[in-house]
Scaffold this motif. Structure first.
Motif, short mmCIF file in Angstrom:
data_model
loop_
_atom_site.label_atom_id
_atom_site.label_comp_id
_atom_site.label_asym_id
_atom_site.label_seq_id
_atom_site.Cartn_x
_atom_site.Cartn_y
_atom_site.Cartn_z
N LEU A 24 -5.77 0.41 -11.44
CA LEU A 24 -5.91 0.54 -9.99
C LEU A 24 -7.03 -0.35 -9.48
O LEU A 24 -6.93 -0.94 -8.40
CB LEU A 24 -6.19 2.01 -9.65
N VAL A 83 -8.75 1.02 -0.82
CA VAL A 83 -8.18 1.00 -2.18
C VAL A 83 -9.29 1.06 -3.22
O VAL A 83 -9.17 1.75 -4.22
CB VAL A 83 -7.35 -0.27 -2.42
N LEU A 101 1.30 6.68 -6.85
CA LEU A 101 0.18 7.52 -7.29
C LEU A 101 0.35 8.97 -6.85
O LEU A 101 -0.14 9.88 -7.52
CB LEU A 101 -1.14 6.94 -6.80
N LEU A 103 0.09 -8.41 -7.75
CA LEU A 103 0.10 -7.04 -7.23
C LEU A 103 1.40 -6.35 -7.60
O LEU A 103 1.41 -5.17 -7.98
CB LEU A 103 -0.07 -7.07 -5.71
N PHE A 111 -5.74 -3.66 -9.26
CA PHE A 111 -4.89 -3.71 -8.07
C PHE A 111 -5.76 -3.86 -6.82
O PHE A 111 -5.49 -4.70 -5.96
CB PHE A 111 -4.05 -2.45 -7.99
N GLU A 156 3.83 1.51 -1.19
CA GLU A 156 4.42 1.69 -2.51
C GLU A 156 3.40 2.30 -3.47
O GLU A 156 3.71 3.24 -4.21
CB GLU A 156 4.87 0.33 -3.03
N LEU A 157 2.19 1.77 -3.39
CA LEU A 157 1.13 2.27 -4.27
C LEU A 157 0.90 3.76 -4.02
O LEU A 157 0.81 4.56 -4.96
CB LEU A 157 -0.16 1.49 -4.02
N ASP A 158 0.83 4.10 -2.76
CA ASP A 158 0.60 5.51 -2.41
C ASP A 158 1.67 6.39 -3.01
O ASP A 158 1.39 7.47 -3.54
CB ASP A 158 0.57 5.68 -0.89
N LEU A 208 1.58 0.27 -13.01
CA LEU A 208 1.08 1.57 -12.53
C LEU A 208 2.19 2.62 -12.58
O LEU A 208 1.96 3.77 -12.92
CB LEU A 208 0.58 1.43 -11.09
N LYS A 209 3.39 2.15 -12.26
CA LYS A 209 4.53 3.07 -12.25
C LYS A 209 4.75 3.63 -13.64
O LYS A 209 5.04 4.80 -13.81
CB LYS A 209 5.76 2.30 -11.76
N MET A 228 0.83 -1.20 0.00
CA MET A 228 0.00 0.00 0.00
C MET A 228 0.86 1.25 0.00
O MET A 228 0.58 2.22 -0.70
CB MET A 228 -0.89 -0.03 1.25
N LEU A 239 1.85 -3.08 -9.79
CA LEU A 239 2.55 -1.89 -9.30
C LEU A 239 3.51 -1.37 -10.36
O LEU A 239 3.62 -0.15 -10.60
CB LEU A 239 3.32 -2.21 -8.02
#
Lengths: 311, 696
Positions: free
Chosen positions: B641, B623, B610, B666, B644, B605-607, B673-674, B603, B670
């Protein structure tokens, strides 16, 4: 398990939503409460559709429904029933009161005296009635929907916190959306639909669903979140009274029930968030704000995943 | 936790404060008005009565009156106006009155911190080992009180509570000892930033700057310590231990003093420094040195006492033309010197004109009989100085001269005549004074020297302790071939004064009490050995703890660390403290990273990913909710997302999910998403593959 249950529940929800227009979330909460075998407290002004909701709920689940208007001169015997001497058999016969039903709408609960209130609340807790040394079990399921006028109105008896705690959820319907209101004004009256409403669930099915609720899974991550929430209610500076262990259990039960309604076999933080205000709103006592506003505030401050420390 | 803590000080807390304040204030009664203690006790009792409900808390008017009375008392107590004593007395007064307004915890804490300060301030008065021990006791009681005033619920009875608080306090003080040692050994010894006003409590002790017959008698009876000395190689015989302090040149017929005029110390220093004999090599070095170290008790005077002549000396000193060593300032703290003296050296091979003038002065027309006698002997001796001196000493020895500490008064005029011809009773000053007079009467330069003779050897500590009763006066006579030579005319009358020490000599004079005391000491060897041991301990304390100055520190550190510069020392100290701070911080958990679970780190990392793309998730936002929010603005990103979110939900909240697979999914998401681009107003910033566009 969920695959088979969700169509059934969806059908029930659809039926209810046809009667109560534009209140999907509230309707879902009401059903959640029924599934979780808890009692529901509806707090709203007169004429907002409380009775309709209670009636529809009973109708959809195929349950026996009774309504008691609570007034200031109501006596416990008016609810429970009374033993009356039968001259033919020369014995006392117990005549059951309106409490002996599956869905009871206790209308305007806070209008009556604490004595009558406590008679109802005892029945809610024990699910049976004792009269002349004999116990009379209440029908199953026994679901009480109590409505309450906002307490600022005159001629009301404030329900103490300990008794509010007996209600699993407290919800309010609120005014309808303008679009919904227009449709209503144009003549699509829920009351008429109510009469045509067919039972979607049989009592047996309802019972089976109610048994499913405790089996909805919760992982450690979710319980961590719930515990963070509970801890926050107890430690937050704006909170005077936090959630009791009974309140915490109620939160878990309601979240499970909500997840079941969503057709899921496990609970998500979303489920907890969906029911939190209804569970905690009447249990929390804030220093500055009402319980409901406080519950919303806490909800917005507690970290879901726990990356950051809880506020 | 949520409820506000009661932060007022309880009854038992006040009792703790009372005990602590009493312990802190007690030693000050030796130097400052004693009535400060009753004020403190009364304040505490008042406060205790308020707590019990018997009295009311004093209002502002009453408090002002009380303080005014206290200040008035201080004014009447006669402490000089700008002085440390007065400042301390005011501080103590405040300390005593403060307990009257101790209501909240923070007031109590102020009292206790003031107490710590006062414990430290007490060392301004005395730095003895006992004072150190008492300071430690004070610290412990204060710490106990600091614990005692904290609001706490306890199941222990009062006695056990006191014991547990004291135990904890002792533990805390003991824990502080390593830090204390580090600071003691390593912290730079800085010179004082300002000098303290002279403390009136500490009057001048020791040798007087004037010698009027009758003066030294008082002093001789004092058993206070003057200084201690250790010898590096051999200990010189007792009869050679003449500790030279001042030379008295000017005689007005009654009193001997250093110079004809009165000088303040600064002027005097310049005067004697101006004719720096050693600088001109006006001496002939002879013989082996006696190397020694001396630690002087603060006397409030600049005079130090050294063996004759001390030619090499280390310490904060100045050396004068007459071979004396003086402290650079008035000694208010123990002064330590390292010195070596060459007893066989010839001093002043040439006598300067000034010096000859000073050493030949006599008052006009006084003591005619002595002048007559001197001329007669001078003729008898054939104008030979040595024979002349022998004649004088012979006269003292053979005629009825007595050594006594209570000689008769000699009047104001012709005192030498009165002593030599009439009373013939006196002590070292009388003999030294008349000896010098006789010398000068025939034109031989001579001067009186005052200082200490002998001392008491401490076998346990291997050092010599010189007491005030060892004070002595002798003479120096100058001759062209031999320079200044010391003579002690007192030995002619009372040889035992020098051979046995004045302590033994005094015993004969002073009667039963002292004799019996000595008898006890002689018959109980352990008692005298115990007192010697105590004295040795005191010496070590003075030498190494109180006397641990910049030089000693440098020596000790050189021994431990080898060669070092002040920079390295500073760096070492700094790094030690930084290291300690870091260790403490680690122990407190300041830098402890919160241990994240798998889902938390995902989470996180995701934060971060984004957030870079301009989407910030509220901590309380799930999420799924976040994915929906993003979808409404960035469809592509939102889609990813949402995938995810789905996987994340099943990883975290679905116990049936396959953890490993989901985690991999996941991580893959990620990465995607990056890399995912951001579109603005429906247009993509970065060019994308056509398939992606059609998807969107």
């Amino acid at each position: 398990m969920t695959a088979t249950t969700s169509p059934l529940l969806n059908a029930a929800l659809n039926a209810l939503n046809q009667v109560i227009l534009g209140k999907a979330h509230t309707v879902r909460l009401a059903l959640t409460c029924l599934l979780a075998e808890g009692h529901l407290l509806l707090e709203d002004l007169p004429g907002m559709g409380k009775t309709t909701l209670a009636h529809a709920l009973a109708q959809v689940c195929g349950l026996e429904y009774k309504r008691v208007q609570f007034t200031s001169d109501l006596l416990p015997a008016d609810l429970i029933g009374a033993s009356i001497f039968d001259p033919k058999t020369t014995t006392f016969q117990f005549h059951r009161g309106p409490l002996f039903t599956q869905v009871l709408l206790a209308d305007e609960l806070n209008r009556t005296t604490p004595k009558a209130q406590s008679a109802l609340l005892e029945a809610m807790e024990e699910k049976q009635i004792s009269m002349d040394g004999k116990s009379y079990p209440l029908p199953k399921p026994f679901f009480v929907i109590a409505t309450q006028n906002p307490q600022s109105q005159s001629g009301t008896f404030h329900l103490p916190e300990s008794q509010l705690d007996r209600f699993l959820l407290r919800i309010s319907l609120g005014y309808p959306d303008p679009a919904v209101e227009r449709a209503m004004l144009q003549g699509r009256n829920g009351r008429q639909l109510l009469l045509q409403l067919k039972p979607v669930l049989s009592p047996a099915e309802l019972k089976a669903l109610q048994h499913l609720v405790p089996q909805i899974k919760m992982t450690d991550a979710l319980l961590d979140y719930i515990q963070r929430l509970i801890a926050c209610t107890r430690e937050h500076e704006r909170c005077q009274v936090g959630l009791s262990p009974r309140g915490a259990l109620a939160l878990v039960r309601a979240a499970q029930s909500w997840a079941l309604l969503q057709g899921r076999g496990f609970v998500l933080p979303e489920d907890v968030q969906a029911v939190f205000v209804a569970v905690a709103g009447h249990r929390l006592v804030g220093r500055h704000e009402q319980g409901e506003a406080l519950a919303r505030l806490l909800l917005s401050q507690v970290d879901v995943v726990g990356v950051n420390r809880a506020a | 936790m949520g409820c506000p803590m009661n932060k007022t000080i309880t009854y038992s807390g006040m009792l703790w404060l009372l005990a602590a304040q009493f312990v802190v204030m007690l030693p000050f009664t030796l130097y400052l008005p004693w009535w400060l203690i009753p004020i403190m006790v009364a304040s505490v009792i008042w406060r205790l009565r308020v707590l019990k409900g018997y009295s009311a808390q004093p209002n502002a008017l009453v408090k002002t009156l009380l303080v005014a009375m206290g200040v008035g008392g201080l004014v009447l107590s006669g402490l000089p106006f700008p002085s440390l004593d007065l400042m301390l007395a005011v501080l103590l007064l405040g300390f005593a009155f403060k307990s009257l307004e101790v209501v909240q915890l923070r007031d109590g804490v102020i009292v206790i911190f003031l107490g710590y300060l006062l414990v430290a301030l007490h060392f301004l008065y005395t730095q003895e080992i006992l004072a150190g021990a008492y300071g430690l006791l004070g610290m412990t009681i204060l710490t106990g009180a600091l614990i005692g005033i904290q609001p706490a619920v306890t199941v222990l009875n009062p006695f056990e509570t006191v014991r547990s608080h004291l135990k904890l306090a002792t533990l805390m003080v003991l824990q502080a000892i390593p830090l204390m040692l580090i600071i003691f050994f390593l912290a730079p010894r800085l010179p004082p930033l300002w000098s303290l006003p002279m403390m009136p409590g500490q009057t001048k002790t020791g040798i007087s700057e004037r010698m009027t017959p009758g003066d030294i008698a008082d002093l001789t009876r004092s058993t206070e310590l003057a200084f201690r000395a250790t010898f590096k190689n051999t200990r010189p015989p007792q009869a050679q231990l003449y500790w030279r302090g001042l030379t008295l040149n000017y005689f007005d017929g009654k009193t001997w003093q250093q110079l004809p005029e009165d000088y303040d110390f600064i002027n005097f220093k310049n005067q004697v420094k101006g004719e720096y004999a050693l600088f001109n090599k006006n001496f002939e070095l002879r013989g082996d040195p006696i190397e020694y170290e001396a630690l002087y008790v603060p006397s409030g005077q600049p005079w130090l006492f050294t063996l004759t002549p001390t030619l090499n000396v280390e310490g904060d000193v100045i050396r004068a033309a007459d071979y004396r060593v003086m402290a650079n300032t008035i000694t208010q703290s123990p002064a330590l010197i390292k010195a070596s003296s060459y007893p066989q050296t010839i001093r002043d091979t040439k006598l300067t004109h000034t010096m000859r003038h000073l050493a030949s002065q006599l008052p006009q027309g006084s003591d005619p009989r002595t002048h007559e006698l001197a001329q007669r002997w001078w003729r008898e001796s054939g104008q030979n100085v040595e024979r002349y001196i022998k004649l004088i000493l012979h006269h003292f020895r053979t005629q009825e001269f007595y050594y006594t500490l209570s000689p008769p008064l000699l009047g104001d005029q012709n005192t030498i005549d009165a002593f030599l011809f009439d009373s013939r009773k006196g002590f070292c000053s009388h003999y030294a004074g008349s000896f010098v007079f006789l010398m000068r009467a025939v034109g031989i330069p001579a001067r009186v020297v005052v200082g200490y003779q002998g001392g008491k050897w401490n076998e346990q500590g291997n050092y010599l302790a010189v007491y005030q009763y060892d004070a002595h006066a002798w003479v120096e006579v100058w001759q062209p071939e031999t320079g200044w030579v010391e003579y002690d005319p007192t030995t002619a009358v009372a040889p035992s004064r020098v051979t046995e020490g004045s302590d033994a000599f005094l015993a004969q004079e002073e009667g039963l009490l002292r004799q019996s005391f000595r008898a006890v000491q002689n018959n109980l060897p352990w008692l005298s050995s115990l007192s010697q041991q105590l004295d040795a301990l005191q010496y070590q304390w003075q030498r190494w703890v109180v006397g641990y100055d910049h030089d000693t520190q440098a020596n000790v550190l050189r021994k431990w660390l080898g060669d070092f510069s002040i920079t390295t020392l500073t760096l070492v100290i700094l790094s030690v403290f930084v290291a300690l701070g870091v260790l403490w911080g680690i122990w407190l958990g300041l830098w402890r990273k919160p241990r994240l679970t798998l889902e938390q780190s995902l989470m996180h990392e995701l934060d971060q990913i984004l957030a870079k793309k301009g989407f910030k998730r509220e901590p309380a936002q799930t999420v799924g909710d976040f994915a929906q929010q993003v979808s409404s603005k960035q469809a592509d990103l939102g889609k990813l997302l949402q995938q995810f979110a789905q996987h994340f939900e099943s990883l975290c909240y679905n116990p049936m999910a396959n953890k490993a697979d989901t985690t991999q999914q996941l991580k893959r998401l990620l990465k995607q998403l990056k890399k995912a681009p951001i579109t603005q107003l429906g247009r993509k910033i970065a060019p994308l593959k056509p398939s992606r566009i059609s998807e969107g």
